[in-house]
Enzyme design. Structure first.
Site, PDB file in Angstrom:
ATOM      1  N   ASP A   1      37.434  41.466  53.306  1.00  0.00           N
ATOM      2  CA  ASP A   1      37.231  40.139  53.889  1.00  0.00           C
ATOM      3  C   ASP A   1      35.766  39.734  53.998  1.00  0.00           C
ATOM      4  O   ASP A   1      35.468  38.580  54.302  1.00  0.00           O
ATOM      5  CB  ASP A   1      37.869  40.077  55.288  1.00  0.00           C
TER       6      ASP A   1
ATOM      7  N   HIS B   1      37.409  49.660  58.559  1.00  0.00           N
ATOM      8  CA  HIS B   1      38.789  49.669  58.070  1.00  0.00           C
ATOM      9  C   HIS B   1      39.506  50.890  58.629  1.00  0.00           C
ATOM     10  O   HIS B   1      38.886  51.944  58.775  1.00  0.00           O
ATOM     11  CB  HIS B   1      38.817  49.708  56.527  1.00  0.00           C
TER      12      HIS B   1
HETATM   13  N1  CMC Z   1      32.379  46.152  64.629  1.00  0.00           N
HETATM   14  C1  CMC Z   1      31.975  46.952  65.634  1.00  0.00           C
HETATM   15  N2  CMC Z   1      32.537  48.150  65.900  1.00  0.00           N
HETATM   16  C2  CMC Z   1      33.545  48.563  65.094  1.00  0.00           C
HETATM   17  C3  CMC Z   1      34.004  47.775  64.032  1.00  0.00           C
HETATM   18  C4  CMC Z   1      33.373  46.527  63.805  1.00  0.00           C
HETATM   19  N3  CMC Z   1      33.778  45.752  62.826  1.00  0.00           N
HETATM   20  N4  CMC Z   1      35.005  48.423  63.408  1.00  0.00           N
HETATM   21  C5  CMC Z   1      35.187  49.582  64.058  1.00  0.00           C
HETATM   22  N5  CMC Z   1      34.296  49.665  65.083  1.00  0.00           N
HETATM   23  C6  CMC Z   1      34.146  50.767  66.020  1.00  0.00           C
HETATM   24  C7  CMC Z   1      35.465  51.038  66.709  1.00  0.00           C
HETATM   25  O1  CMC Z   1      35.591  50.274  67.902  1.00  0.00           O
HETATM   26  C8  CMC Z   1      35.397  52.509  66.973  1.00  0.00           C
HETATM   27  O2  CMC Z   1      34.606  52.729  68.125  1.00  0.00           O
HETATM   28  P1  CMC Z   1      35.095  53.844  69.233  1.00  0.00           P
HETATM   29  O3  CMC Z   1      35.198  55.126  68.478  1.00  0.00           O
HETATM   30  O4  CMC Z   1      33.993  53.812  70.252  1.00  0.00           O
HETATM   31  O5  CMC Z   1      36.409  53.353  69.737  1.00  0.00           O
HETATM   32  C9  CMC Z   1      34.619  53.055  65.801  1.00  0.00           C
HETATM   33  O6  CMC Z   1      33.894  51.945  65.266  1.00  0.00           O
HETATM   34  C10 CMC Z   1      35.490  53.648  64.717  1.00  0.00           C
HETATM   35  O7  CMC Z   1      36.456  52.700  64.330  1.00  0.00           O
HETATM   36  P2  CMC Z   1      37.591  53.099  63.322  1.00  0.00           P
HETATM   37  O8  CMC Z   1      38.469  54.126  63.935  1.00  0.00           O
HETATM   38  O9  CMC Z   1      36.964  53.422  62.005  1.00  0.00           O
HETATM   39  O10 CMC Z   1      38.356  51.727  63.092  1.00  0.00           O
HETATM   40  P3  CMC Z   1      39.748  51.292  63.705  1.00  0.00           P
HETATM   41  O11 CMC Z   1      40.826  51.911  62.910  1.00  0.00           O
HETATM   42  O12 CMC Z   1      39.747  51.470  65.159  1.00  0.00           O
HETATM   43  O13 CMC Z   1      39.728  49.725  63.419  1.00  0.00           O
HETATM   44  C11 CMC Z   1      39.598  47.699  62.252  1.00  0.00           C
HETATM   45  C12 CMC Z   1      39.851  49.193  62.136  1.00  0.00           C
HETATM   46  C13 CMC Z   1      39.770  47.080  60.864  1.00  0.00           C
HETATM   47  C14 CMC Z   1      40.644  47.075  63.206  1.00  0.00           C
HETATM   48  C15 CMC Z   1      38.156  47.490  62.793  1.00  0.00           C
HETATM   49  O14 CMC Z   1      37.244  48.072  61.915  1.00  0.00           O
HETATM   50  C16 CMC Z   1      37.825  46.027  63.024  1.00  0.00           C
HETATM   51  O15 CMC Z   1      38.234  45.468  64.037  1.00  0.00           O
HETATM   52  N6  CMC Z   1      37.087  45.377  62.067  1.00  0.00           N
HETATM   53  C17 CMC Z   1      36.782  43.975  62.177  1.00  0.00           C
HETATM   54  C18 CMC Z   1      37.992  43.136  61.769  1.00  0.00           C
HETATM   55  C19 CMC Z   1      38.201  43.149  60.287  1.00  0.00           C
HETATM   56  O16 CMC Z   1      37.276  42.997  59.498  1.00  0.00           O
HETATM   57  N7  CMC Z   1      39.483  43.309  59.886  1.00  0.00           N
HETATM   58  C20 CMC Z   1      39.877  43.286  58.457  1.00  0.00           C
HETATM   59  C21 CMC Z   1      40.326  44.636  57.994  1.00  0.00           C
HETATM   60  S1  CMC Z   1      40.440  44.717  56.194  1.00  0.00           S
HETATM   61  C22 CMC Z   1      41.679  43.569  55.781  1.00  0.00           C
HETATM   62  C23 CMC Z   1      43.025  44.082  56.118  1.00  0.00           C
HETATM   63  O17 CMC Z   1      43.466  45.043  55.498  1.00  0.00           O
HETATM   64  O18 CMC Z   1      43.646  43.488  56.990  1.00  0.00           O
END
Ligand code: CMC
Length: 433
Positions: A363, A306
């Protein structure tokens, strides 16, 4: 004099006020930065940007806290209903019994949709995604219902908001029925908000739908948990589009479109699709966790991580408990719940997920709850949209009433071509544009 921070640029010092929120969170006020220094900030994805001051919901991502209007989500999940929570978000306080009654009555009075809207519905191609239909239909409401004029009385505003809250649910159920080639079921005075929705979804002339109070409770909980989440992607879309002073329907329609994406509200559908793939491949989550860690593989563990929570999403925790309770009570054995639990266990022990502080979000378990109630997969994100509507409405209202409110217009850092001359078409060469 409040706290300030100092910014030194080319030897000149600028003082930036520090704004302190109710819970002690601190923000640098850079609203005069460009005027005073000529500088802008660069914050792709706005992860460090507070786009507004708000009194609606409070999140603490490190501790996994969420409150609506000050009330912890755990308490609302246990004691409140979706309608009461919607009232709380929109009006600022919990309603008295009389106010709640009036609000529910208003929702009931406005639940029918204009018959002319059925023409729009019927011309969508079969197989259109219900989110596609919903975003279009909400935008189309402006063709049939009035805007809220600037100087409106409170009663008129309340009526418009209640109309939208009530009709979105009707339109959602209708879009499903029509997509199935089935007769539309109208809302009824006899049912509460959630029961009405289930009845509109599932009642047929051949087999009347029997309202199941456990499902009604589960649906109330699902919608309470989704009702607001401060400045998330779709809410920011509502505020941004609303800042141009478009009508309410256009702003909410923008929110619905933003929510559709798999990184946001579309994740609940993507999660169950992922569980199904794991199930069909034998049920071992380990290869999927390995793929999610592989930076060369675009695969993400859906329902994990998240932007704000760096701890277990409090909504996810409540959702998981409710799934267990509901499935146990109904004596249902959903293999996808076992997959989810196994996957969670493997991921939470993995150093990649530990180091990146990735936990299950709302989710991760919500789709299992929806499946149990009987909601079809392509309606999952629509269910999120109905739940998020009170949040969008209250954020839109707060933004509209904000004396500091202005047109949202971020800047950019330009990295394109230097200035160059226009070349007539017959003199242009491929690769030399
Ligand atoms: N699977 C694999 N790697 C992940 C995931 C995941 N689900 N989530 C984050 N990472 C990686 C991310 O790529 C980053 O790697 P790097 O530092 O090498 O770029 C690292 O973990 C840290 O990520 P972060 O900064 O904590 O997360 P973010 O702000 O970039 O992304 C997110 C947040 C929700 C878009 C992402 O976690 C994701 O794509 N999750 C899967 C989709 C999902 O479940 N979405 C629903 C969110 S909750 C409902 C809502 O509020 O919409």
């Amino acid at each position: 004099m409040g706290k300030t921070a100092k910014l030194i640029v080319d030897g000149r010092t600028y003082e930036l006020p520090i704004v302190v929120g109710r819970e002690g969170e601190m923000a640098l006020d850079i609203s005069r930065l460009h005027k005073d220094t000529g500088l802008i900030t660069l914050d792709p994805g706005y992860g460090n940007t507070g786009s507004c001051e708000s009194s609606i919901s409070y999140m603490n991502g490190d501790e996994g806290i969420l409150r609506y209007r000050g009330i912890p989500i755990e308490q609302l999940a246990e004691h409140s209903t979706f309608v009461e929570t919607a009232y709380l978000l929109i009006n600022g306080d919990l309603p008295t019994a009389e106010e709640l009654n009036e609000f529910s009555l208003m929702l009931n009075n406005h639940s029918l949709i204009h018959e002319e809207m059925r023409n729009f519905f019927e011309h969508f191609p079969r197989g259109a995604h219900p989110m596609n239909i919903l975003a279009s239909m909400v935008n189309a409401m402006r063709a049939l219902y009035p805007e809220i004029p600037e100087e409106s009385e409170k009663e008129d505003i309340d009526k418009t908001l209640a109309r939208l809250l009530s009709k979105l649910r009707t339109m959602a159920a209708m879009s499903y029925r029509i997509s199935q080639g089935q007769k539309v079921v109208y809302p009824s005075y006899l049912f509460s908000y959630c029961a009405n929705f289930l009845n509109m979804m599932f009642d047929t002339p051949v087999r009347p739908y029997m309202i199941d109070e456990d499902f009604v409770r589960a649906l109330n909980l699902f919608w309470v948990l989704h009702a607001d989440h401060e400045q998330n992607c779709s809410t920011s879309a509502v505020r941004l589009v609303g800042s141009a002073q478009v009508n309410l329907y256009a702003a909410i329609s923008a929110g619905i479109s933003a929510l559709w994406g798999p990184l946001h509200g579309g994740a609940n559908q993507a999660v169950v699709e992922m569980f199904q793939v794991i199930h069909e491949s034998g049920g071992d989550p380990a290869p999927f966790v390995a793929r999610a860690k592989d930076k060369k593989d675009p695969f993400l563990l859906m329902g994990f991580g998240h932007s704000v929570y760096k701890n277990y999403d409090p909504r996810g925790r409540i959702m998981k408990k409710m799934c267990d309770k509901l499935l146990q009570k109904k004596n249902i054995n959903d293999p996808l719940l076992d997959i989810a639990k196994k996957l969670e266990e493997v991921a939470l022990k993995d150093s990649f997920f530990i180091d990146n502080r990735l936990y299950p979000n709302v989710d991760f378990y919500s789709g299992i709850l929806l499946r149990t109630i009987g909601i079809p997969l392509n309606m999952f994100t629509v269910m999120f949209a109905i739940g998020r509507l009170p949040g969008w409405i209250s954020q839109w209202k707060e933004s509209r009433e904000d004396p500091k409110g202005k047109l949202h217009r971020p800047r950019q850092v330009y990295l394109g071509h230097d200035k160059r001359d226009y070349v007539p078409v017959n003199e242009r060469k491929k690769g030399n544009k």
